[in-house]
Motif scaffolding. Structure first.
Motif, short mmCIF file in Angstrom:
data_model
loop_
_atom_site.label_atom_id
_atom_site.label_comp_id
_atom_site.label_asym_id
_atom_site.label_seq_id
_atom_site.Cartn_x
_atom_site.Cartn_y
_atom_site.Cartn_z
N MET A 171 0.83 -1.21 0.00
CA MET A 171 0.00 0.00 0.00
C MET A 171 0.87 1.27 0.00
O MET A 171 0.36 2.35 -0.26
N ASP B 161 -1.15 5.71 -1.79
CA ASP B 161 -1.69 6.15 -3.07
C ASP B 161 -3.21 6.34 -2.95
O ASP B 161 -3.92 5.42 -2.54
N LYS C 118 -5.47 6.53 -5.25
CA LYS C 118 -6.24 5.66 -6.15
C LYS C 118 -6.39 4.26 -5.57
O LYS C 118 -7.41 3.61 -5.76
N ASP C 119 -5.37 3.79 -4.87
CA ASP C 119 -5.49 2.51 -4.16
C ASP C 119 -6.61 2.60 -3.13
O ASP C 119 -7.43 1.70 -2.99
N CYS D 142 -10.63 4.06 4.07
CA CYS D 142 -10.78 3.28 2.83
C CYS D 142 -11.80 2.16 2.98
O CYS D 142 -11.90 1.29 2.11
N SER E 57 1.29 -7.69 -10.10
CA SER E 57 0.77 -6.45 -10.67
C SER E 57 1.85 -5.78 -11.51
O SER E 57 3.03 -5.85 -11.17
N TYR F 16 2.28 -2.79 -11.50
CA TYR F 16 2.60 -1.58 -10.76
C TYR F 16 3.38 -1.90 -9.49
O TYR F 16 3.13 -2.91 -8.84
N GLY G 85 -0.15 2.00 -7.27
CA GLY G 85 -1.25 1.49 -8.07
C GLY G 85 -1.44 -0.02 -8.07
O GLY G 85 -2.37 -0.52 -8.69
N CYS G 86 -0.59 -0.75 -7.38
CA CYS G 86 -0.72 -2.21 -7.31
C CYS G 86 -2.09 -2.62 -6.78
O CYS G 86 -2.76 -3.49 -7.35
N VAL G 87 -2.52 -1.98 -5.71
CA VAL G 87 -3.80 -2.31 -5.08
C VAL G 87 -4.95 -1.97 -6.02
O VAL G 87 -5.84 -2.78 -6.27
N ARG G 88 -4.95 -0.77 -6.56
CA ARG G 88 -6.01 -0.33 -7.47
C ARG G 88 -6.12 -1.26 -8.66
O ARG G 88 -7.21 -1.70 -9.04
N ASN G 89 -4.99 -1.52 -9.30
CA ASN G 89 -4.97 -2.35 -10.49
C ASN G 89 -5.63 -3.70 -10.26
O ASN G 89 -6.45 -4.15 -11.05
#
Length: 179
Positions: free
Chosen positions: A23, A41, A43-44, A76, A145, A147, A152-156
């Motif tokens: 994260m 992030d 976006k995450d 979140c 991921s 990312y 962005g790993c989480v979002r992706n």
């Protein structure tokens, strides 16, 4: 492999995350008083909110001990009781999360980036890691991921699952009421 991964995507009911290196980018700043600072992030965070609004179980299991972690992930959609700070036995905490939520391990994705995450990554439905995870973790991950951690790993990955399941849609009224 693709068919098996799609079957896994369809089976996911929740997401559990490590923090540092997943994260966040793994960097930690400290002031003279010893207070630690991390960068998350946004976006995450939005993706975690989307998952929470659509009924996915969400947890955090981290070796970090800072209450600022709990406060951040609560914004979140993570419930305070689903944040395991100072974890030294992540598989034990993961099993507790599964038991309390009456969810099977194979219905969860676990996001990790380093050696302490490996037992949970092997026990869950799909172990996920960021592109900059350590090699041992990459070797066992069900999904890497594109990312890096904190970028962005989480979002992706949440978006990938939710789109596959047809749930990636924002209900602005629900969002406004919950967040």
């Amino acid at each position: 492999m693709k068919d098996n991964f799609e079957k896994i995507l369809g089976n996911i009911r929740g997401f559990v995350f490590d923090v540092d290196g997943v994260m966040t980018d793994g960097g930690i700043l400290a002031n003279l008083e010893g207070e630690l600072f991390r960068t998350f992030d946004s976006k995450d965070g939005f993706a975690m909110r989307m998952a929470s609004m659509h009924g996915y179980k969400i947890g955090v299991i981290t070796g970090g001990r800072s209450e600022s972690i709990r406060k951040r992930v609560m914004t979140c959609g993570v419930k305070p009781e689903d944040v395991y700070l100072g974890s030294r036995d992540k598989i034990k905490d993961f099993e507790d999360f599964c038991r309390r939520h009456e969810v099977r391990a194979d219905e969860l994705m676990y996001f990790g980036d380093d050696i302490p995450d490996m037992p949970v990554m092997l026990a869950c439905g799909c172990g996920v890691c960021p592109s900059d995870a350590v090699e041992e973790v990459k070797e066992i991950a069900g999904h890497i991921s594109p990312y890096p951690g904190g970028k962005g790993c989480v979002r992706n990955t949440i978006e990938l699952v939710m789109k596959y399941q047809g749930k990636w849609a924002l209900d602005i009224d629900k969002y406004s009421k919950n967040f």
